[in-house]
Design an enzyme around this catalytic site. Structure first.
Site, mmCIF file in Angstrom:
data_model
loop_
_atom_site.group_PDB
_atom_site.id
_atom_site.type_symbol
_atom_site.label_atom_id
_atom_site.label_comp_id
_atom_site.label_asym_id
_atom_site.label_seq_id
_atom_site.Cartn_x
_atom_site.Cartn_y
_atom_site.Cartn_z
ATOM 1 N N ARG A 208 47.072 1.002 119.102
ATOM 2 C CA ARG A 208 47.619 -0.341 119.248
ATOM 3 C C ARG A 208 47.144 -0.906 120.580
ATOM 4 O O ARG A 208 46.844 -0.173 121.518
ATOM 5 C CB ARG A 208 49.151 -0.308 119.218
ATOM 6 C CG ARG A 208 49.737 0.302 117.950
ATOM 7 C CD ARG A 208 51.249 0.422 118.063
ATOM 8 N NE ARG A 208 51.864 0.987 116.873
ATOM 9 C CZ ARG A 208 52.099 2.276 116.681
ATOM 10 N NH1 ARG A 208 51.758 3.155 117.634
ATOM 11 N NH2 ARG A 208 52.664 2.713 115.572
ATOM 12 N N LYS A 241 54.341 1.910 121.193
ATOM 13 C CA LYS A 241 55.432 1.663 120.256
ATOM 14 C C LYS A 241 56.106 2.951 119.828
ATOM 15 O O LYS A 241 57.325 3.026 119.698
ATOM 16 C CB LYS A 241 54.896 0.923 119.026
ATOM 17 C CG LYS A 241 55.965 0.500 118.032
ATOM 18 C CD LYS A 241 55.366 -0.316 116.916
ATOM 19 C CE LYS A 241 56.429 -0.766 115.925
ATOM 20 N NZ LYS A 241 55.861 -1.558 114.812
ATOM 21 N N HIS A 310 44.828 -6.222 116.368
ATOM 22 C CA HIS A 310 45.446 -5.240 115.485
ATOM 23 C C HIS A 310 44.598 -4.959 114.252
ATOM 24 O O HIS A 310 44.769 -3.925 113.587
ATOM 25 C CB HIS A 310 46.839 -5.712 115.068
ATOM 26 C CG HIS A 310 47.750 -4.598 114.661
ATOM 27 N ND1 HIS A 310 48.254 -3.671 115.561
ATOM 28 C CD2 HIS A 310 48.250 -4.236 113.443
ATOM 29 C CE1 HIS A 310 49.029 -2.803 114.925
ATOM 30 N NE2 HIS A 310 49.041 -3.121 113.644
ATOM 31 N N ARG A 313 42.813 -1.665 114.263
ATOM 32 C CA ARG A 313 43.653 -0.530 113.834
ATOM 33 C C ARG A 313 43.659 -0.425 112.309
ATOM 34 O O ARG A 313 43.512 0.668 111.754
ATOM 35 C CB ARG A 313 45.063 -0.721 114.384
ATOM 36 C CG ARG A 313 46.072 0.361 113.982
ATOM 37 C CD ARG A 313 47.365 0.104 114.740
ATOM 38 N NE ARG A 313 48.479 0.912 114.282
ATOM 39 C CZ ARG A 313 48.747 2.144 114.719
ATOM 40 N NH1 ARG A 313 47.945 2.716 115.599
ATOM 41 N NH2 ARG A 313 49.801 2.804 114.286
ATOM 42 N N HIS A 336 52.434 7.074 113.326
ATOM 43 C CA HIS A 336 53.573 6.594 112.548
ATOM 44 C C HIS A 336 54.676 7.645 112.542
ATOM 45 O O HIS A 336 54.408 8.847 112.429
ATOM 46 C CB HIS A 336 53.158 6.299 111.104
ATOM 47 C CG HIS A 336 52.353 5.047 110.956
ATOM 48 N ND1 HIS A 336 51.547 4.787 109.863
ATOM 49 C CD2 HIS A 336 52.237 3.970 111.765
ATOM 50 C CE1 HIS A 336 50.961 3.603 110.010
ATOM 51 N NE2 HIS A 336 51.370 3.089 111.155
ATOM 52 N N TYR A 346 48.945 1.247 103.867
ATOM 53 C CA TYR A 346 47.551 1.505 103.487
ATOM 54 C C TYR A 346 47.397 2.126 102.106
ATOM 55 O O TYR A 346 46.280 2.461 101.717
ATOM 56 C CB TYR A 346 46.906 2.431 104.529
ATOM 57 C CG TYR A 346 46.917 1.831 105.913
ATOM 58 C CD1 TYR A 346 46.091 0.769 106.246
ATOM 59 C CD2 TYR A 346 47.789 2.313 106.888
ATOM 60 C CE1 TYR A 346 46.116 0.208 107.503
ATOM 61 C CE2 TYR A 346 47.811 1.763 108.156
ATOM 62 C CZ TYR A 346 46.983 0.711 108.451
ATOM 63 O OH TYR A 346 47.016 0.145 109.701
#
Length: 371
Positions: A208, A241, A310, A313, A336, A346
């Site tokens: 990110r 994040k 983004h 990514r 994640h 995805y």
């Protein structure tokens, strides 16, 4: 009402509050936001929830409602109010039936999630709001959008499950992926090695933008060809994040670009941060979000490509999956917390992906029946 940024006097940690028309913090919102801050929620999360709850209290004030005695019908009215343009929310401007909704379904659902958490917090402190936003539904009825069942779900399949009482159905949006040509054009459009390294890093690692801007030199291992992503406070207020560290393998080409950047542009500058101001002011300070988006605007004009950081990514993850990487591996590389997030983001096939799969399986050439 307005949302106000707050800096803690001792640590200078950032938080947010909501001020009423009397310039005094709105007490029930302040208590909840303080709870989020104590729980070390991201300042960006606290800021978003502050704006969402400000909207809720503005809506209540316009109708003379007390936040402690609202009904589900009031929440439904709030959803309709959010969908109106701001200039029409006081009822003085008519809205044509063909006018677009002001708030997208995803934005409304985020605001409802903030309101649900706010109500649950105050319900634990005696305010009768516990069942306002959440209800219990029979087990086994999962949302249509859910694509993943948690491990050992069958053990608790007879237990009632919590569900939000109001939620808008939102269309599933496929992540925007850059073509190889567009990604190359953005890299080639960079005038400085620092800028090329930044976007090359995003493409080569799937980081990110906040994770990239928070990188220190100690996080880059040249010999091992890997980058460590470590959540920590940053002077430029960027933030990783995910709450946990991870290591991401990188290419030798990226390591050579990093070495060239240090030798040709970074020089003897004394800074822990990889990406810093080299030509702007203040010199040597770590790059900020705003500086990167100024760079993005310049590159958009130069290349004619309407891209966002983004998207690098998304491109990284999609290219990995198309080349056969497993979903679990992509989850770990992206950082994640749950594979559900990876699969929901995805777990899609474009027509081109499906065609390649069918061709590889010999569907078009190895038929037993002639068409």
């Amino acid at each position: 009402m307005r949302v106000q940024r707050v800096l803690m006097p001792d640590s200078e940690a950032e938080s947010w509050t909501v001020l009423g028309d009397d310039h005094v913090p709105v007490a029930p919102i302040e208590r909840y936001l303080a709870y989020l801050a104590w729980g070390e929620k991201s300042p960006n999360t606290v800021k978003a929830y502050a704006h969402d709850l400000k909207d809720w209290f503005v809506y209540l004030a316009g109708r003379g409602l007390d936040w402690r005695s609202v009904t589900l019908e009031d929440v439904a009215g709030f959803v309709g109010w959010l969908r109106l343009p701001p200039q029409a929310r006081d009822g003085r401007v008519a809205v044509l039936p063909t006018a677009d909704h002001h708030c997208a379904e995803s934005s409304v659902n985020r605001k409802l999630a903030a309101l649900s958490s706010f109500c649950e917090f105050h319900a634990r402190h005696g305010v009768p709001l516990g069942e306002l936003m959440v209800t219990m539904r029979p087990a086994g009825r999962r949302g249509r959008g859910s694509s993943y069942k948690p491990f050992l779900e069958h053990i608790a399949k007879s237990r009632p499950q919590r569900a939000r009482t109001i939620r808008l159905r939102q269309p599933r949006r496929r992540p925007v992926v850059l073509s190889a040509g567009d990604a190359q054009a953005v890299l080639d459009g960079c005038e400085h090695l620092r800028d090329r390294l930044l976007f090359a890093l995003l493409l080569d690692t799937g980081l990110r933008i906040g994770e990239a801007l928070g990188l220190r030199h100690e996080d880059i291992a040249l010999a091992e060809r890997q980058v460590s992503v470590i959540p920590r406070p940053n002077a430029n207020r960027v933030r990783a994040k995910s709450g946990r560290s991870r290591e991401v393998p990188v290419s030798s080409e990226l390591m050579r670009l990093y070495a060239d950047y240090l030798n040709r542009e970074y020089g003897v500058l004394d800074s822990d941060y990889v990406f810093v101001n080299l030509w702007g002011r203040p010199h040597g300070r770590p790059l900020t979000y705003s500086a990167v988006y100024d760079l993005v605007e310049r590159l958009r004009r130069r290349t004619g490509i309407d891209f966002e950081p983004h998207q690098f990514r998304h491109t990284y993850a999609t290219w990995l999956l198309r080349k056969g990487a497993g979903m679990e591996s992509v989850k770990e590389l992206l950082g994640h917390a749950s594979i559900t997030t990876t699969m929901d983001t995805y777990g899609h096939l474009t027509v081109e992906d499906a065609r390649r799969t069918l061709e590889a399986a010999g569907w078009f050439t190895g038929r037993e029946v002639r068409l």
